[in-house]
Design a protein around this motif. Structure first.
Motif, PDB file in Angstrom:
ATOM      1  N   LEU A   2       0.840  -1.176   0.000  1.00 12.03           N
ATOM      2  CA  LEU A   2       0.000   0.000   0.000  1.00 12.03           C
ATOM      3  C   LEU A   2       0.876   1.227   0.000  1.00 12.03           C
ATOM      4  CD1 LEU A   2      -2.869  -0.683   2.523  1.00 12.03           C
ATOM      5  CD2 LEU A   2      -3.056  -0.319   0.092  1.00 12.03           C
ATOM      6  N   SER A  75      -2.756  -1.381   5.868  1.00 12.56           N
ATOM      7  CA  SER A  75      -4.119  -1.912   5.808  1.00 12.56           C
ATOM      8  C   SER A  75      -4.682  -2.349   7.156  1.00 12.56           C
ATOM      9  CB  SER A  75      -4.167  -3.104   4.838  1.00 12.56           C
ATOM     10  OG  SER A  75      -4.075  -2.655   3.508  1.00 12.56           O
ATOM     11  N   PRO A 139      -2.703 -14.322  -3.098  1.00 14.65           N
ATOM     12  CA  PRO A 139      -3.050 -12.900  -3.167  1.00 14.65           C
ATOM     13  C   PRO A 139      -4.345 -12.660  -3.913  1.00 14.65           C
ATOM     14  CG  PRO A 139      -1.332 -13.413  -4.763  1.00 14.65           C
ATOM     15  CD  PRO A 139      -1.536 -14.660  -3.946  1.00 14.65           C
ATOM     16  N   ASP A 140      -5.007 -11.566  -3.559  1.00 15.97           N
ATOM     17  CA  ASP A 140      -6.285 -11.240  -4.170  1.00 15.97           C
ATOM     18  C   ASP A 140      -6.079 -10.733  -5.595  1.00 15.97           C
ATOM     19  OD1 ASP A 140      -9.184 -10.873  -3.808  1.00 15.97           O
ATOM     20  OD2 ASP A 140      -8.729  -8.762  -4.130  1.00 15.97           O
ATOM     21  N   THR A 142      -7.298  -8.346  -7.070  1.00 15.40           N
ATOM     22  CA  THR A 142      -7.316  -6.892  -7.224  1.00 15.40           C
ATOM     23  C   THR A 142      -5.929  -6.274  -7.157  1.00 15.40           C
ATOM     24  OG1 THR A 142      -7.646  -6.544  -4.847  1.00 15.40           O
ATOM     25  CG2 THR A 142      -9.614  -6.758  -6.207  1.00 15.40           C
ATOM     26  N   TYR A 143      -4.920  -7.039  -6.722  1.00 11.88           N
ATOM     27  CA  TYR A 143      -3.593  -6.466  -6.509  1.00 11.88           C
ATOM     28  C   TYR A 143      -2.670  -6.552  -7.719  1.00 11.88           C
ATOM     29  CZ  TYR A 143      -4.027  -5.359  -1.568  1.00 11.88           C
ATOM     30  OH  TYR A 143      -4.399  -4.790  -0.382  1.00 11.88           O
ATOM     31  N   ASN A 145      -0.990  -9.317  -8.675  1.00 14.16           N
ATOM     32  CA  ASN A 145       0.076 -10.314  -8.522  1.00 14.16           C
ATOM     33  C   ASN A 145      -0.468 -11.717  -8.295  1.00 14.16           C
ATOM     34  OD1 ASN A 145      -0.901  -9.776  -5.964  1.00 14.16           O
ATOM     35  ND2 ASN A 145       1.088  -9.731  -4.968  1.00 14.16           N
ATOM     36  N   ASN A 193      -2.571   1.148  -5.784  1.00 16.87           N
ATOM     37  CA  ASN A 193      -2.141  -0.009  -6.560  1.00 16.87           C
ATOM     38  C   ASN A 193      -1.682   0.506  -7.924  1.00 16.87           C
ATOM     39  OD1 ASN A 193      -1.693  -2.492  -7.715  1.00 16.87           O
ATOM     40  ND2 ASN A 193      -3.837  -3.111  -7.785  1.00 16.87           N
ATOM     41  N   SER A 341      -7.779  -8.254   2.225  1.00 11.66           N
ATOM     42  CA  SER A 341      -7.342  -6.859   2.223  1.00 11.66           C
ATOM     43  C   SER A 341      -7.637  -6.140   0.912  1.00 11.66           C
ATOM     44  CB  SER A 341      -5.848  -6.769   2.537  1.00 11.66           C
ATOM     45  OG  SER A 341      -5.518  -5.512   3.093  1.00 11.66           O
ATOM     46  N   SER A 342      -8.821  -6.359   0.357  1.00  9.77           N
ATOM     47  CA  SER A 342      -9.184  -5.701  -0.901  1.00  9.77           C
ATOM     48  C   SER A 342      -9.298  -4.197  -0.706  1.00  9.77           C
ATOM     49  CB  SER A 342     -10.517  -6.249  -1.422  1.00  9.77           C
ATOM     50  OG  SER A 342     -11.007  -5.448  -2.469  1.00  9.77           O
ATOM     51  N   ASN A 343      -8.485  -3.447  -1.427  1.00 10.46           N
ATOM     52  CA  ASN A 343      -8.564  -1.992  -1.365  1.00 10.46           C
ATOM     53  C   ASN A 343      -9.832  -1.444  -2.026  1.00 10.46           C
ATOM     54  OD1 ASN A 343      -6.183  -1.772   0.077  1.00 10.46           O
ATOM     55  ND2 ASN A 343      -4.926  -1.577  -1.749  1.00 10.46           N
ATOM     56  N   SER A 424      -4.755 -13.399   4.883  1.00 12.11           N
ATOM     57  CA  SER A 424      -3.387 -12.954   4.615  1.00 12.11           C
ATOM     58  C   SER A 424      -2.355 -13.491   5.585  1.00 12.11           C
ATOM     59  CB  SER A 424      -3.340 -11.422   4.612  1.00 12.11           C
ATOM     60  OG  SER A 424      -3.835 -10.904   5.831  1.00 12.11           O
TER      61      SER A 424
END
Length: 507
Positions: A2, A75, A139-140, A142-143, A145, A193, A341-343, A424
């Motif tokens: 982040l 986060s 990992p989610d 949305t990131y 990766n 991101n 930890s979805s932003n 996580s």
């Protein structure tokens, strides 16, 4: 990772900073302090600064180190956002997505429009599995990766709604398929991101992402293979990716054109590693409402409902509901923000609180932030104490102690990652006696030459006692690569510290 306001390593901890351990037996306290000193004093943490507080709920601290000094929480602050949602909306809150017709149905022909009404459901998409469980891989996606999208059908609930429409006897829609996103005025949010800013809309499908999965080619210099999900002819990708030995360029989208129907053409550049895993490049939808209209039209056609897509007046008959989908309760909805930890999910919650609890569709974010201040005040912490995204361990512990007294506490706690089990920190100390008993939100922030890590939450002892804690660390690093390599090491160390507290209180 982040991105946050730049953090200066100097001044966060004084040279004379001290640690204190308090347990029922002095010997146990000495042992705990020595164990934590061994962990924090390892060579890989040279130059690092630590702060923490572990406290039995309603009692004195078990262990503390610099609890009044401020650290970047990353986060970990999401425990506050979740707390505000629980308090304002209620643990049992469900979000309805409905479909209405604007005219009469005559022998299977709808003489009007079909309107999909967005209710703020953040889990429309594949996360809800057929058996009702949640898919929350780390990992989610949305990131940027992850190696695969969230498993399942991104349009699953839209297809359910379309089948309901068909069962109501609708076979042809003379009008259009529209989305009503009036729950709140759409906003924007920077999600840390790659400098991406996303729209915040009441309509969210698949996290408002089209997943573009890039698979390395079999030879250097060749473009990677592409797979798009959901692939509904809404996004055309000009593939300019390259298969290389050591990727250096991030996968990046550049807008090329927008067609009259709202569909997009983009250029994708960047590297994927020869012989490596696939990489999910998330394309954040710039127009979630138009995407949902296209996706729902497709679902209707698959269900046997033809759509003319022509303007049509309703004839004055008013709206009538023809389909409904009810989300899982808020206790499940917040897991996208807490477990993985979805932003994007985090950006949405103040809007939902403001629009629903505050009944403010025009300035929902500001109203949601007012609710956040109110719960801080109820918890006995100063809403203005955090500065530049920096918090003290005392601030976190005071807030989390307040949450532990609420009737919905167990579900709030269970929505957090569980050490050695899920989210996580699923990978952290899975064989420790403390595995499955540490419920805590992680935080990572890196900018400039400082890596910040946080872990805050609860330790549940075998006898039912609760330890409330927050711990932070910052460390100067020479490069992003060094920061990335240290993340797992620090996560394990913070897990070891929580496990040491657990061990000291269960002997």
């Amino acid at each position: 990772m982040l991105g946050v306001t730049p953090v200066a390593a100097a001044g966060l901890l004084s040279a004379g900073a001290t640690a204190h351990a308090n347990t029922p037996a002095d010997t146990a306290g000495d042992t705990l302090a020595a164990r934590i000193a061994e962990i924090t004093g390892r060579p890989e943490f040279t130059g690092a600064h630590w702060g923490m507080r572990f406290q039995l709920a309603g009692a004195d601290p078990v262990y503390s180190m610099n609890p009044t000094q401020q650290f970047v929480a990353g986060s970990a602050f999401k425990v506050f956002v979740a707390g505000s949602a629980f308090a304002a909306l209620g643990a049992d809150r469900r979000f309805l997505t409905t479909v209405h017709r604007t005219g009469p149905v005559d022998r299977g022909v709808l003489k009007g429009d079909l309107v999909l009404v967005a209710g703020g459901d953040l889990m429309l998409g594949p996360r809800i599995q057929p058996d009702g469980s949640l898919a929350l891989p780390v990992p989610d996606h949305t990131y940027g990766n992850a190696s695969e999208p969230v498993p399942g059908d991104p349009l699953r609930q839209l297809r359910q709604l379309a089948r309901q429409v068909a069962r109501r006897g609708v076979r042809h829609v003379e009008g259009r398929v529209l989305v009503d996103a009036s729950l709140f005025r759409q906003g924007t949010a920077a999600i840390a991101n790659g400098g991406i800013t996303i729209p915040v809309s009441p309509m969210m499908i698949n996290d408002n992402i089209i997943d573009v999965v890039v698979t390395p080619a079999g030879q250097l210099g060749a473009p990677g293979g592409l797979r798009i999900s959901p692939d509904i002819a809404f996004l055309t990708v000009v593939n300019e990716t390259t298969t290389v030995a050591r990727p250096t360029r991030r996968l990046t989208f550049t807008e090329v054109s927008t067609a009259p129907d709202g569909s997009r053409t983009v250029r994708l550049t960047g590297d994927v590693g020869l012989g490596g895993m696939s990489v999910v490049a998330p394309y954040y939808l710039p127009d979630p409402v138009r995407f949902a209209e296209v996706a729902f039209s497709l679902a209707l056609r698959e269900a046997g409902v033809d759509v003319a897509e022509a303007p049509r007046t309703s004839g004055g008959r008013g709206w009538a509901q023809v389909a409904e989908y009810s989300s899982p309760p808020l206790t499940e909805q917040v897991k996208g923000m807490l477990k993985v930890s979805s932003n994007p999910h985090t950006a949405y919650w103040p809007y939902l609180v403001g629009a629903i609890a505050g009944r403010d569709p025009e300035t929902p974010k500001a109203t949601g932030e007012r609710y956040q201040r109110e719960i801080f005040e109820k918890a006995g912490v100063d809403p203005d104490e955090p500065v530049d995204e920096k918090y003290t361990a005392d601030f976190f512990v005071q807030f989390l102690t307040y949450m532990a007294r609420q009737r919905y506490f167990t579900t709030y706690r269970d929505a957090m990652p569980i050490m050695g089990r899920d989210g996580s920190i699923a990978h952290v100390l899975p064989d420790s006696p403390a595995a499955g008993r540490v419920f805590a939100k992680t935080g990572t922030a890196s900018q400039g030459q400082v890596l910040n890590k946080a872990l805050a939450g609860y330790v549940v002892l075998p006898d039912g006692r609760l330890v409330v804690f927050a711990q932070f660390m910052n460390k100067p690093v020479g490069s992003l690569a060094e920061a990335m390599s240290l993340q797992g090491v620090i996560e394990t160390a913070q897990g070891e510290i929580a496990a040491a507290v657990y061990d000291s209180l269960t002997r």
